[in-house]
Design a protein around this motif. Structure first.
Motif, PDB file in Angstrom:
ATOM      1  N   ILE A  49       8.837  48.839  23.661  1.00 14.73           N
ATOM      2  CA  ILE A  49       9.258  47.675  22.876  1.00 14.73           C
ATOM      3  C   ILE A  49      10.160  46.769  23.715  1.00 14.73           C
ATOM      4  CG2 ILE A  49      10.541  46.917  20.829  1.00 14.73           C
ATOM      5  CD1 ILE A  49       9.698  49.565  19.469  1.00 14.73           C
ATOM      6  N   ILE A  50      11.079  47.391  24.480  1.00 15.10           N
ATOM      7  CA  ILE A  50      12.100  46.610  25.199  1.00 15.10           C
ATOM      8  C   ILE A  50      11.503  45.799  26.359  1.00 15.10           C
ATOM      9  CG2 ILE A  50      14.156  46.792  26.665  1.00 15.10           C
ATOM     10  CD1 ILE A  50      14.871  49.344  25.009  1.00 15.10           C
ATOM     11  N   ALA A  53       9.735  42.567  25.623  1.00 18.83           N
ATOM     12  CA  ALA A  53      10.637  41.614  24.954  1.00 18.83           C
ATOM     13  C   ALA A  53      11.547  40.906  25.954  1.00 18.83           C
ATOM     14  CB  ALA A  53      11.472  42.332  23.899  1.00 18.83           C
ATOM     15  N   VAL A  54      11.930  41.588  27.040  1.00 20.78           N
ATOM     16  CA  VAL A  54      12.839  40.934  27.993  1.00 20.78           C
ATOM     17  C   VAL A  54      12.096  40.304  29.177  1.00 20.78           C
ATOM     18  CG1 VAL A  54      14.801  42.382  27.371  1.00 20.78           C
ATOM     19  CG2 VAL A  54      13.362  43.056  29.274  1.00 20.78           C
ATOM     20  N   PRO A  69      16.723  36.282  27.457  1.00 15.51           N
ATOM     21  CA  PRO A  69      16.558  37.691  27.080  1.00 15.51           C
ATOM     22  C   PRO A  69      16.578  38.647  28.276  1.00 15.51           C
ATOM     23  CG  PRO A  69      15.035  36.352  25.827  1.00 15.51           C
ATOM     24  CD  PRO A  69      15.682  35.429  26.835  1.00 15.51           C
ATOM     25  N   GLY A  73      19.469  41.174  28.515  1.00 13.12           N
ATOM     26  CA  GLY A  73      18.990  42.553  28.489  1.00 13.12           C
ATOM     27  C   GLY A  73      19.584  43.367  29.628  1.00 13.12           C
TER      28      GLY A  73
ATOM     29  N   PHE B 180      16.661  39.053  18.796  1.00 15.03           N
ATOM     30  CA  PHE B 180      17.016  39.797  20.011  1.00 15.03           C
ATOM     31  C   PHE B 180      17.963  40.965  19.702  1.00 15.03           C
ATOM     32  CE2 PHE B 180      19.199  40.214  24.211  1.00 15.03           C
ATOM     33  CZ  PHE B 180      18.086  40.510  24.954  1.00 15.03           C
ATOM     34  N   VAL B 183      16.367  44.221  20.132  1.00 13.64           N
ATOM     35  CA  VAL B 183      16.166  44.635  21.521  1.00 13.64           C
ATOM     36  C   VAL B 183      17.452  45.230  22.102  1.00 13.64           C
ATOM     37  CG1 VAL B 183      15.474  43.866  23.827  1.00 13.64           C
ATOM     38  CG2 VAL B 183      14.374  42.887  21.809  1.00 13.64           C
ATOM     39  N   ILE B 187      18.178  48.969  23.492  1.00 10.12           N
ATOM     40  CA  ILE B 187      18.736  49.215  24.829  1.00 10.12           C
ATOM     41  C   ILE B 187      19.953  50.142  24.715  1.00 10.12           C
ATOM     42  CG2 ILE B 187      20.009  48.141  26.738  1.00 10.12           C
ATOM     43  CD1 ILE B 187      18.104  45.726  26.474  1.00 10.12           C
TER      44      ILE B 187
END
Lengths: 106, 248
Positions: A49-50, A53-54, A69, A73, B180, B183, B187
């Motif tokens: 997922i991460i 997204a970044v 992002p 991130g 975000f 996310v 993390i």
């Protein structure tokens, strides 16, 4: 499209991914090898997922300075690594996103 | 004097302690879910869902990522079967969560599985999986998970409603980047969990695969990436164990 039909369908589809396996596997024993594999579930799913997204915020690889992002991130990864504090990571990660977007607008 | 289920019995106290421990340990994840829930509500009304539809979706679907993706599909004019199928695929990871947790939830009275299953999310799974490793035998596990899940659910309903109202009054809310928050939450969960080389490899391989498979239909790249990541972790761990002679 019928909104209520859609919501019912989505509710059933979601329930089907949660409940049946829980009931089935609470009655059956799995071989230990399966548990060794399941141990890697959280890390693998979260990464899947991460990363997009970044790195691919608009659907395409964006290794650019104005990809907020990505940099927010990376900052969040650093904070999480040093502090191991989830709340702090969330708050500073969002602050980093907004700060970065203000400095490097799209 | 104390009956097993009276409010003052030691058993009752243990359940209550576990329930609130579950809720408390979920708090940081709630903080991450707050902006995500608000942005869901706000985007829902601008994607063509009614206010009541947005609230109903949060109430009966209760799956943030799938709900969010469905909004994109609704706005893009996708048809009903596609949206339902996408929901199924995006949520297949819950089957992996259920499989992981089921081992710890054996032999419960049947009435427990329905709420525990219906309310299962990424957040409650992560919190419970960590707790279950060292949890005492007995009812603590189920009460802990229930506490986490109910807290998540209540927050999600409230935030959806706030988001719907905010979206109606502040149309530019969707440009704030609130999504975000999910996310950075992930993390914050993931990084401290990377304690071994096989796990690090699983992270890098799953992440890279997800990027390469990003254009696959219905977000199915997510599942593919998870499977490849799990395979990588298992392979490297068994190789390391064989090398050190632990594995018979």
């Amino acid at each position: 499209m019928n909104e209520w039909l859609l919501i019912s369908g989505m509710a059933l589809a979601t329930f089907a991914t949660r409940y049946p396996v829980l009931v089935w596997l609470s009655r059956t024993s799995l071989p230990p090898s399966v548990f060794r594999a399941l141990k890697f579930v959280p890390a693998s799913v979260l990464s899947a997922i991460i990363f997009p997204a970044v790195f691919l915020p608009g659907g395409e690889l964006a290794l650019r300075l104005n990809n907020a992002p990505l940099f927010a991130g990376l900052i969040a990864v650093f904070i999480a690594w040093r502090s191991r504090n989830l709340l702090l990571t969330i708050l500073l990660g969002m602050a980093a996103l907004w700060t970065w977007r203000a400095i490097f607008p799209l | 004097m104390n009956k097993p289920n009276s409010p003052t019995s030691p058993k009752h106290a243990e359940r209550q302690t576990a329930f609130f421990a579950g809720a408390r340990d979920t708090f940081p994840l709630i903080v991450g879910a707050i902006p995500f829930g608000i942005i869901f509500g706000a985007v829902a009304v601008s994607s063509g869902l009614s206010a009541g539809g947005a609230a109903a979706m949060s109430a009966v679907v209760f799956a943030g990522a799938a709900q969010f993706i469905s909004l994109g599909l609704i706005a893009a004019g996708a048809n009903l079967p596609i949206i339902v199928l996408t929901t199924l695929i995006v949520n297949l990871r819950h089957a992996l969560y259920s499989a992981t947790l089921a081992h710890h939830l054996k032999g419960l009275p049947q009435r427990w599985y329905l709420p525990l299953g219906f309310w299962l999310t990424d957040e409650s799974f992560v919190v419970a999986a960590r707790y279950f490793e060292h949890a005492p035998v007995g009812p603590a596990k189920r009460w802990y998970l229930l506490g986490s899940e109910i807290f998540m659910y209540a927050n999600w309903q409230l935030m959806t409603w706030i988001g719907v109202r905010a979206g109606q009054t502040m149309p530019d809310l969707r440009n704030w980047g609130l999504d975000f928050a999910l996310v950075v939450t992930f993390i914050g969960i993931l990084v401290p969990e990377i304690k071994s080389r096989p796990t690090l490899a699983a992270v890098l391989v799953a992440g890279s695969t997800a990027m390469l498979a990003n254009n696959l239909p219905n977000q199915s790249g997510l599942l593919l990436a998870a499977i490849v990541g799990i395979g990588t972790g298992v392979f490297l761990e068994s190789r390391a164990a064989a090398a050190s002679g632990i594995l018979a």
